[in-house]
Write a protein that holds these residues in place. Structure first.
Motif, PDB file in Angstrom:
ATOM      1  N   ALA A 173      39.600  38.384  44.746  1.00  0.00           N
ATOM      2  CA  ALA A 173      39.636  37.185  43.498  1.00  0.00           C
ATOM      3  C   ALA A 173      38.201  36.715  43.458  1.00  0.00           C
ATOM      4  O   ALA A 173      37.769  36.548  42.123  1.00  0.00           O
ATOM      5  CB  ALA A 173      40.380  35.937  44.016  1.00  0.00           C
ATOM      6  N   ALA A 174      37.120  36.900  44.335  1.00  0.00           N
ATOM      7  CA  ALA A 174      35.754  36.762  44.180  1.00  0.00           C
ATOM      8  C   ALA A 174      35.255  37.580  42.948  1.00  0.00           C
ATOM      9  O   ALA A 174      34.322  37.110  42.391  1.00  0.00           O
ATOM     10  CB  ALA A 174      34.977  36.933  45.469  1.00  0.00           C
ATOM     11  N   LEU A 175      36.037  38.934  42.688  1.00  0.00           N
ATOM     12  CA  LEU A 175      35.110  39.677  42.047  1.00  0.00           C
ATOM     13  C   LEU A 175      35.931  39.508  40.439  1.00  0.00           C
ATOM     14  O   LEU A 175      35.372  39.770  39.445  1.00  0.00           O
ATOM     15  CB  LEU A 175      35.518  41.079  42.260  1.00  0.00           C
ATOM     16  N   GLU A 179      44.243  38.187  41.821  1.00  0.00           N
ATOM     17  CA  GLU A 179      44.371  38.963  42.803  1.00  0.00           C
ATOM     18  C   GLU A 179      44.931  40.297  42.586  1.00  0.00           C
ATOM     19  O   GLU A 179      45.091  41.196  43.697  1.00  0.00           O
ATOM     20  CB  GLU A 179      45.489  38.076  43.852  1.00  0.00           C
ATOM     21  N   THR A 180      45.472  40.525  41.381  1.00  0.00           N
ATOM     22  CA  THR A 180      46.015  41.743  41.007  1.00  0.00           C
ATOM     23  C   THR A 180      45.593  42.149  39.743  1.00  0.00           C
ATOM     24  O   THR A 180      45.714  41.310  38.859  1.00  0.00           O
ATOM     25  CB  THR A 180      47.680  41.627  41.139  1.00  0.00           C
ATOM     26  N   LEU A 181      45.512  43.366  39.402  1.00  0.00           N
ATOM     27  CA  LEU A 181      44.946  43.694  38.016  1.00  0.00           C
ATOM     28  C   LEU A 181      45.897  44.966  37.737  1.00  0.00           C
ATOM     29  O   LEU A 181      45.926  46.181  38.534  1.00  0.00           O
ATOM     30  CB  LEU A 181      43.570  44.224  37.975  1.00  0.00           C
ATOM     31  N   VAL A 182      46.590  45.124  36.549  1.00  0.00           N
ATOM     32  CA  VAL A 182      47.431  46.215  36.176  1.00  0.00           C
ATOM     33  C   VAL A 182      46.458  47.165  35.746  1.00  0.00           C
ATOM     34  O   VAL A 182      45.770  46.640  34.863  1.00  0.00           O
ATOM     35  CB  VAL A 182      48.619  45.777  35.052  1.00  0.00           C
ATOM     36  N   THR A 183      46.608  48.378  36.224  1.00  0.00           N
ATOM     37  CA  THR A 183      45.607  49.274  36.012  1.00  0.00           C
ATOM     38  C   THR A 183      46.156  50.540  35.617  1.00  0.00           C
ATOM     39  O   THR A 183      46.802  51.065  36.195  1.00  0.00           O
ATOM     40  CB  THR A 183      44.526  49.556  37.207  1.00  0.00           C
TER      41      THR A 183
END
Length: 189
Positions: A173-175, A179-183
């Protein structure tokens, strides 16, 4: 690494931000340590290669803008004949070599014309994206298969690609402020 636990990486802590080592400031004289994080696009590419080793098995692979080297390491573990990893930041190339050694694989010097070109999370700015697309198009014209991992960055030229896989990638989350990215994993047309 969350999406590919088969791979071990030396990374910054999950709570660390990209500019923490610079006191929270951007400094144009030294690049931020992109290599200290495993980005969603690289994780998706790594998972795809580990699940579909025939994509790289016996082939010469180049991981462009390698970062931590996660996609290159996955390609080597998937049976690529030769894997090279390049990056504009020499610290990134050194980190990729360290991470490769930690995983019992070796990275070589770049081949003249790779069979497969990998790039994870490289379409993040309006200055970097056109250069990445240019290099990918040049490799594609020479017959390379071009695979990109991208979580929907604003400068991704999706008109040039077909999505071949999609993953919900855990990210710090700091980046990413999530907490999740659909990639997606994308193949250049």
């Amino acid at each position: 690494m969350p999406l590919a636990p088969e791979i071990s990486l030396h990374l910054a802590a999950d709570s660390a931000g990209l500019f923490d080592s610079a006191g929270g400031e951007f400094r144009s004289d030294e690049p931020p340590p992109f290599w200290a994080f495993v980005w969603a696009g690289g994780q998706a590419l790594a998972r795809f290669l580990l699940d579909h080793p025939q994509t790289v098995a016996g082939r010469r692979v180049l991981d462009l803008a390698t970062g931590s080297g996660v996609a290159a390491i996955a390609a080597a573990k998937a049976g690529a004949a030769e894997v090279a990893a390049t990056d504009l930041d020499p610290a990134s190339e050194a980190a990729a070599r360290r991470n490769a050694a930690a995983n019992g694989v070796t990275l070589s010097a770049p081949a003249e014309a790779p069979d497969v070109l990998l790039a994870g999370d490289v379409f993040y700015s309006p200055t970097v994206a056109p250069e990445m697309a240019r290099q990918m198009r040049a490799a594609r014209r020479k017959g390379a298969e071009v695979l990109v991992g991208d979580p929907g960055r604003g400068y991704f030229p999706d008109r040039l690609f077909d999505r071949i896989a999609e993953y919900a990638v855990p990210v710090p989350a700091a980046l990413e402020e999530a907490e999740t990215l659909v990639t997606g994993v994308w193949r250049m047309r």
